[in-house]
Structure formats: structure tokens, C-alpha cells
Design an enzyme around this catalytic site. Structure first.
Site, PDB file in Angstrom:
ATOM      1  N   LYS A  66       0.840  -1.203   0.000  1.00 37.57           N
ATOM      2  CA  LYS A  66       0.000   0.000   0.000  1.00 37.57           C
ATOM      3  C   LYS A  66       0.871   1.248   0.000  1.00 37.57           C
ATOM      4  CE  LYS A  66      -3.786  -2.496   2.170  1.00 37.57           C
ATOM      5  NZ  LYS A  66      -4.550  -2.867   3.371  1.00 37.57           N
ATOM      6  N   GLN A 110      -4.361  -1.184   9.542  1.00 38.14           N
ATOM      7  CA  GLN A 110      -4.410  -2.547   9.006  1.00 38.14           C
ATOM      8  C   GLN A 110      -5.061  -3.502   9.999  1.00 38.14           C
ATOM      9  OE1 GLN A 110      -3.640  -3.344   5.904  1.00 38.14           O
ATOM     10  NE2 GLN A 110      -3.776  -5.556   6.065  1.00 38.14           N
ATOM     11  N   ASP A 133     -10.642   3.272   3.939  1.00 43.58           N
ATOM     12  CA  ASP A 133     -11.115   1.881   3.915  1.00 43.58           C
ATOM     13  C   ASP A 133     -12.634   1.827   3.736  1.00 43.58           C
ATOM     14  OD1 ASP A 133      -9.296  -0.264   4.107  1.00 43.58           O
ATOM     15  OD2 ASP A 133      -8.898   0.152   6.223  1.00 43.58           O
TER      16      ASP A 133
HETATM   17  N1  GUN Z   1      -6.746  -6.440   6.259  1.00 43.78           N
HETATM   18  C1  GUN Z   1      -7.041  -7.185   5.164  1.00 43.78           C
HETATM   19  N2  GUN Z   1      -7.663  -6.429   4.226  1.00 43.78           N
HETATM   20  C2  GUN Z   1      -7.759  -5.186   4.739  1.00 43.78           C
HETATM   21  C3  GUN Z   1      -8.296  -3.972   4.235  1.00 43.78           C
HETATM   22  O1  GUN Z   1      -8.830  -3.882   3.125  1.00 43.78           O
HETATM   23  N3  GUN Z   1      -8.194  -2.891   5.066  1.00 43.78           N
HETATM   24  C4  GUN Z   1      -7.629  -2.985   6.303  1.00 43.78           C
HETATM   25  N4  GUN Z   1      -7.598  -1.877   7.033  1.00 43.78           N
HETATM   26  N5  GUN Z   1      -7.126  -4.094   6.789  1.00 43.78           N
HETATM   27  C5  GUN Z   1      -7.185  -5.195   6.014  1.00 43.78           C
END
Ligand code: GUN
Length: 318
Positions: A66, A110, A133
Site C-alpha cells: 500500500k 491494518q 477503507d
Molecule cells: N486487512 C485485510 N484487508 C484489509 C483492508 O482492506 N483494510 C484494512 N484496514 N485491513 C485489512
């Protein structure tokens, strides 16, 4: 040649269109980077802050990807790595600092978080306009009342939606009025996917582990979205002829043989038995290379959108 003996083309099995999520995600990233260049030239640099608590190797890989994508898009990118024994109060304090930081337009914490931390409390502390998100109840609520243009939408379902629209266009079909079945009722994928399909005038069913006769419910679908995390649950005979099949699952399973380190090999499969399903589907996403790459691309799109909104600029549509 005697035309009567010519092979009948209609008798040949039709190959499903393979929906290329890697190519689609690259297209989004290129557009985000272009739009970001114009925004930066006008004095606004989009900023993304990613927070990782603990040392989960899979989360480290996702978070790293990311951050790199944000840099590739020309964004300000910052990663906060916190130890696994960080308290909820410490994490909340960081979220509050990021909420107040004008250089940060998007905040992503995350998941999963360590058990000692209440995830809902953390997600609800993120300012809704920085919630890239799309997990904050305000954004969930906006999506559920059809206010898609004001919400920040969850990345995986909005990426899947772009692939569905592209597949419909490639097959010469319209989305409106289609029968959509989603297998999986998670807050992250199943429920927001339903809202997005509903907003495009699909007739939507959310099926789940307690659904009676799941195969026959799935067979109703013009669009079938599988998001349950069960390797190859969806079999070929669950698929209606010509359906658009979107596989959100990413499951690591045992494979034959040993790898270079002498450990048992593994491979990634989706929630759909791909070979069987592609013999019946009109279009299908592979795993890997389908929905997965779209998630990060849509995170970049959301960060750009958040930066535009924060500065009263017109936002691009993805
Ligand atoms: N963990 C796995 N996928 C995601 C996501 O799309 N966003 C976040 N914040 N954590 C994750």
C-alpha cells in the site's frame, strides 16, 4: 468443400472471458497518478497514512504494498509501525494525531488488530472523511442510503464493481435488472458489495453459511460474487450458463511436492473452482490476478478523492 460437413461452430464450448484485474488495476493507478500530478501542481499533495500494529508477516506485505503504491502515485506516504503490545489508548492517540494532520487525507489501520484492542473503537475514531477503507459507520450508512457520491466506499467491493462493469461492457450486456447473488455477508465485502450492486439496479441476494440449498441460489445469478474464504466452495454446476463470476477469495492450500527450501509447496486458490466454473461462466476473475490487485488501486483512488474533497476540488470518478 461440402458445407454440410463443415464443423458447427455453435457446438464448440465457449471460453469464458478472463477478467484481468491486474490490467484494470494498472489503468486505475495510471489515472490516479495523472490526477494526483494535476492536484500537486495546484498545491495539494494527497497523503496516505498506514498504521500497522504487530509483526504479522501477511499484514507487513500488504501494508508495504500500500505504501509503495502511494509513492508510485506521487502521494505523501507515511507508515506507522507499532509494537504488538501497543495499548488501545496509544493507538487512539495516534489516530487522533493523524485526524488532525492536514498533510494526511487518508488513514488506514491494518486489520486484524491484536485481541487486546477493540477494532470497532479504532475504526470509529478515524475521521469519516479520512476513512479510505470505507469502514466507518458514517460511510457504511451513506452507502446504505445510496449516497455513494458522498461516501468513501470499501476498496475490495468497489474494485470488484469496476470489474463487473467492464465484464458487462465486454459481453455487450447492461447491469441494470440483473440477478446478483453474493455468497458471504461480511461487513468488508459482502454487505457493501450488495449496496453497490443495488445502486446499479441489480436484484440482490446475500447468501451465507445458513442459506438453504446454496447451489440452487447461486444458479439464479447473472452475477455471482463469492466472498467466503472457503477454497473452491463454488463448483461448476453452481454457475448459470454465461454468468459473470467474481471470486474475492484468496486461500492458500497445500500443493504437491516440496519448494526450494524443502518445505511442502502451497498454492493460492479462490472460493470458486476455477476450471469447472470457467467452462460455464461468461466471464470470470482468476485468483490470483482478479479482484486482489483492484483493492490497492481503489485505496489510491479513495485517497485521491479524500484529498480533493478536503480541498474543495472536483473529484474524478473511477
Ligand atoms: N486487512 C485485510 N484487508 C484489509 C483492508 O482492506 N483494510 C484494512 N484496514 N485491513 C485489512
Amino acid at each position: 468443400m461440402n458445407p454440410v460437413s463443415a464443423p458447427s461452430l455453435t457446438a464448440l464450448p465457449k471460453a469464458a472471458l478472463v477478467i484481468d484485474g491486474k490490467a484494470a488495476s494498472k489503468g486505475i493507478i495510471v489515472r490516479v497518478a495523472e490526477e494526483a500530478r494535476a492536484l500537486i501542481a495546484s498545491g495539494v499533495k494527497p497523503g496516505l497514512a498506514v498504521v500497522l500494529v504487530g509483526e504479522d508477516p501477511a499484514s507487513q506485505v500488504y501494508v508495504g504494498a500500500k505504501g509503495r503504491a502511494a509513492v508510485d502515485c506521487g502521494f505523501y506516504s507515511v507508515q506507522h509501525d507499532l509494537s504488538r503490545d501497543t495499548s488501545e489508548a496509544e493507538l487512539l492517540a495516534l489516530v487522533h494525531r493523524l485526524n488532525a494532520d492536514p498533510a494526511v487525507h487518508g488513514i488506514l489501520v491494518q486489520l486484524p488488530l491484536p485481541k487486546a484492542i477493540n477494532s470497532a473503537r479504532i475504526l470509529e475514531a478515524i475521521a469519516p472523511h479520512k476513512d479510505v477503507d470505507g469502514f466507518h459507520p458514517i460511510n457504511v450508512g451513506l452507502a446504505s442510503i445510496g449516497e455513494m457520491k458522498r461516501a468513501l466506499l470499501p476498496c475490495t467491493p468497489s474494485g470488484a464493481m469496476i470489474l463487473i462493469e467492464q465484464a458487462c461492457a465486454a459481453l455487450g450486456q447492461t447491469l441494470s435488472g440483473k440477478e446478483a447473488v453474493i455468497i458471504g455477508r461480511s461487513n468488508i465485502v459482502g454487505k457493501p458489495m450488495a449496496q453497490l450492486l443495488l445502486a446499479q439496479n441489480c436484484t440482490v441476494t446475500i447468501a451465507h453459511s445458513r442459506t438453504r440449498d446454496l447451489p440452487s441460489v447461486a444458479r439464479r445469478a447473472d452475477i455471482l460474487v463469492a466472498a467466503v474464504g472457503q477454497p473452491e466452495l463454488v463448483r461448476g454446476d453452481w454457475i448459470a450458463e454465461g454468468a459473470i463470476v467474481i471470486d474475492v477469495g484468496v486461500n492458500r492450500i497445500a500443493a504437491e511436492g516440496l519448494n526450494a527450501a524443502g518445505k511442502p509447496k502451497t498454492r493460492l486458490v479462490g472460493d470458486v473452482a476455477y476450471a469447472e466454473a470457467s467452462a460455464r461462466a461468461g466471464a470470470i476473475t482468476p485468483v490470483p490476478g482478479g479482484v486482489g490487485p483492484m483493492t490497492i488501486a481503489m485505496l489510491m483512488a479513495n485517497t485521491l478523492i479524500a484529498a480533493c474533497r478536503a480541498n474543495g476540488r472536483a473529484e474524478p470518478k473511477f
